[in-house]
Motif scaffolding. Structure first.
Motif, PDB file in Angstrom:
ATOM      1  N   LYS A 148      29.498   6.864 -18.793  1.00  0.00           N
ATOM      2  CA  LYS A 148      29.171   5.829 -17.815  1.00  0.00           C
ATOM      3  C   LYS A 148      27.700   5.441 -17.871  1.00  0.00           C
ATOM      4  CE  LYS A 148      30.902   6.080 -13.717  1.00  0.00           C
ATOM      5  NZ  LYS A 148      31.346   6.509 -12.381  1.00  0.00           N
ATOM      6  N   GLY A 149      26.891   6.149 -18.684  1.00  0.00           N
ATOM      7  CA  GLY A 149      25.505   5.765 -18.891  1.00  0.00           C
ATOM      8  C   GLY A 149      24.447   6.603 -18.196  1.00  0.00           C
ATOM      9  N   MET A 150      24.840   7.683 -17.534  1.00  0.00           N
ATOM     10  CA  MET A 150      23.836   8.529 -16.881  1.00  0.00           C
ATOM     11  C   MET A 150      22.998   9.231 -17.941  1.00  0.00           C
ATOM     12  SD  MET A 150      24.280  11.720 -14.173  1.00  0.00           S
ATOM     13  CE  MET A 150      24.826  10.752 -12.770  1.00  0.00           C
ATOM     14  N   ILE A 155      22.051  14.563 -16.058  1.00  0.00           N
ATOM     15  CA  ILE A 155      23.326  15.290 -16.072  1.00  0.00           C
ATOM     16  C   ILE A 155      23.060  16.791 -16.125  1.00  0.00           C
ATOM     17  CG2 ILE A 155      25.396  15.767 -17.456  1.00  0.00           C
ATOM     18  CD1 ILE A 155      25.271  12.747 -18.299  1.00  0.00           C
ATOM     19  N   ALA A 156      22.186  17.197 -17.034  1.00  0.00           N
ATOM     20  CA  ALA A 156      21.858  18.622 -17.188  1.00  0.00           C
ATOM     21  C   ALA A 156      21.229  19.172 -15.909  1.00  0.00           C
ATOM     22  CB  ALA A 156      20.927  18.825 -18.375  1.00  0.00           C
ATOM     23  N   ARG A 157      20.362  18.400 -15.275  1.00  0.00           N
ATOM     24  CA  ARG A 157      19.702  18.848 -14.046  1.00  0.00           C
ATOM     25  C   ARG A 157      20.716  19.059 -12.926  1.00  0.00           C
ATOM     26  NH1 ARG A 157      18.100  17.170  -9.295  1.00  0.00           N
ATOM     27  NH2 ARG A 157      18.809  15.030  -9.553  1.00  0.00           N
ATOM     28  N   LEU A 158      21.591  18.076 -12.737  1.00  0.00           N
ATOM     29  CA  LEU A 158      22.581  18.179 -11.666  1.00  0.00           C
ATOM     30  C   LEU A 158      23.551  19.337 -11.911  1.00  0.00           C
ATOM     31  CD1 LEU A 158      23.294  14.377 -11.104  1.00  0.00           C
ATOM     32  CD2 LEU A 158      22.123  15.941  -9.523  1.00  0.00           C
ATOM     33  N   ALA A 159      24.016  19.470 -13.142  1.00  0.00           N
ATOM     34  CA  ALA A 159      24.914  20.582 -13.464  1.00  0.00           C
ATOM     35  C   ALA A 159      24.193  21.917 -13.270  1.00  0.00           C
ATOM     36  CB  ALA A 159      25.427  20.455 -14.897  1.00  0.00           C
ATOM     37  N   GLY A 160      22.942  21.981 -13.710  1.00  0.00           N
ATOM     38  CA  GLY A 160      22.152  23.201 -13.557  1.00  0.00           C
ATOM     39  C   GLY A 160      21.938  23.568 -12.101  1.00  0.00           C
ATOM     40  N   ASN A 161      21.724  22.571 -11.247  1.00  0.00           N
ATOM     41  CA  ASN A 161      21.566  22.835  -9.818  1.00  0.00           C
ATOM     42  C   ASN A 161      22.811  23.482  -9.225  1.00  0.00           C
ATOM     43  OD1 ASN A 161      18.996  21.765  -9.845  1.00  0.00           O
ATOM     44  ND2 ASN A 161      19.597  19.806  -8.936  1.00  0.00           N
ATOM     45  N   ALA A 162      23.973  23.202  -9.817  1.00  0.00           N
ATOM     46  CA  ALA A 162      25.230  23.797  -9.356  1.00  0.00           C
ATOM     47  C   ALA A 162      25.510  25.130 -10.050  1.00  0.00           C
ATOM     48  CB  ALA A 162      26.388  22.827  -9.599  1.00  0.00           C
ATOM     49  N   GLY A 163      24.634  25.523 -10.978  1.00  0.00           N
ATOM     50  CA  GLY A 163      24.796  26.809 -11.646  1.00  0.00           C
ATOM     51  C   GLY A 163      25.497  26.749 -12.988  1.00  0.00           C
ATOM     52  N   LEU A 176      27.374  10.125 -26.187  1.00  0.00           N
ATOM     53  CA  LEU A 176      28.086   9.222 -25.277  1.00  0.00           C
ATOM     54  C   LEU A 176      27.134   8.375 -24.447  1.00  0.00           C
ATOM     55  CD1 LEU A 176      30.937  11.544 -23.994  1.00  0.00           C
ATOM     56  CD2 LEU A 176      31.198   9.501 -25.415  1.00  0.00           C
ATOM     57  N   ALA A 177      26.013   8.961 -24.050  1.00  0.00           N
ATOM     58  CA  ALA A 177      25.046   8.234 -23.231  1.00  0.00           C
ATOM     59  C   ALA A 177      24.348   7.137 -24.021  1.00  0.00           C
ATOM     60  CB  ALA A 177      24.022   9.197 -22.632  1.00  0.00           C
ATOM     61  N   GLY A 178      24.231   7.342 -25.326  1.00  0.00           N
ATOM     62  CA  GLY A 178      23.567   6.352 -26.158  1.00  0.00           C
ATOM     63  C   GLY A 178      22.071   6.339 -25.930  1.00  0.00           C
ATOM     64  N   PRO A 179      21.408   5.375 -26.536  1.00  0.00           N
ATOM     65  CA  PRO A 179      19.947   5.297 -26.376  1.00  0.00           C
ATOM     66  C   PRO A 179      19.590   5.051 -24.913  1.00  0.00           C
ATOM     67  CG  PRO A 179      20.749   3.649 -27.945  1.00  0.00           C
ATOM     68  CD  PRO A 179      21.934   4.338 -27.375  1.00  0.00           C
TER      69      PRO A 179
END
Length: 180
Positions: A148-150, A155-163, A176-179
């Motif tokens: 979706k372009g995030m 993405i890594a930060r948000l996932a990391g915040n959840a552990g 997938l995110a592209g440039p």
């Protein structure tokens, strides 16, 4: 709209290692679970992930404002755990929507990523996605967000915040995110 995945980089091939590494990450997560980790781990205001839920956890999810449960665990993976039909019936009885997007240890596919995007986009309320440890749910969310372009770092930060660590699928997230 982003194009589909390149036939040169099949998702399943890139993520076989991710699923194999899930067991090691699961051990770390399970150890953290015994410390102070909440059952439902918020990635952002829209979605939380969780290890396997029980039928009793449906009430807690409902109280937390969850309106959609996404099951990323295939039936039969743990025969003693509630299976898809059981969770679906309990969710619907509690007035929640339910979708099953099972992820096996063979990896992720384009249809699974699309199904997760559709679930994220169609839900008007909070979502709870679960699997054995929450790892596959988080990785699938990561792939969907990338498509979706995030930004991969977000993405890594948000996932990391959840552990959770997205390293096993980081290359695919970036593709997938592209440039940026």
């Amino acid at each position: 709209m982003k194009t589909m995945f390149s036939p040169i980089i099949p998702i399943a091939a890139l993520t076989l290692t991710a699923c194999a590494q899930e067991s090691a990450q699961d051990s770390v997560i399970e150890a953290k679970d015994k410390e102070v980790q909440p059952m439902f781990r918020s990635i952002n205001e829209k979605i939380s992930v969780s290890p396997q839920i029980s039928l009793e956890d449906i009430k807690a999810a409902q109280a937390d404002g969850v309106t959609l449960i996404v099951n990323n665990r295939p039936d039969g993976e743990e025969p003693s755990a509630p299976q898809s039909a059981d969770i679906e019936a309990a969710a619907k009885a509690a007035g929640m929507d339910y979708i099953s997007i099972p992820i096996t240890h063979s990896g992720f596919s384009a249809p699974q990523v699309e199904a997760m995007i559709n679930a994220l986009d169609s839900s008007k309320g909070k979502i709870l996605a679960y699997c054995r440890s929450g790892t596959r749910s988080t990785l699938l969310w990561s792939l969907a967000q990338a498509k979706k372009g995030m930004a991969p770092d977000e993405i890594a930060r948000l996932a990391g915040n959840a552990g959770y660590d997205i390293t096993p699928v980081r290359a695919m997230v970036e593709a997938l995110a592209g440039p940026q």
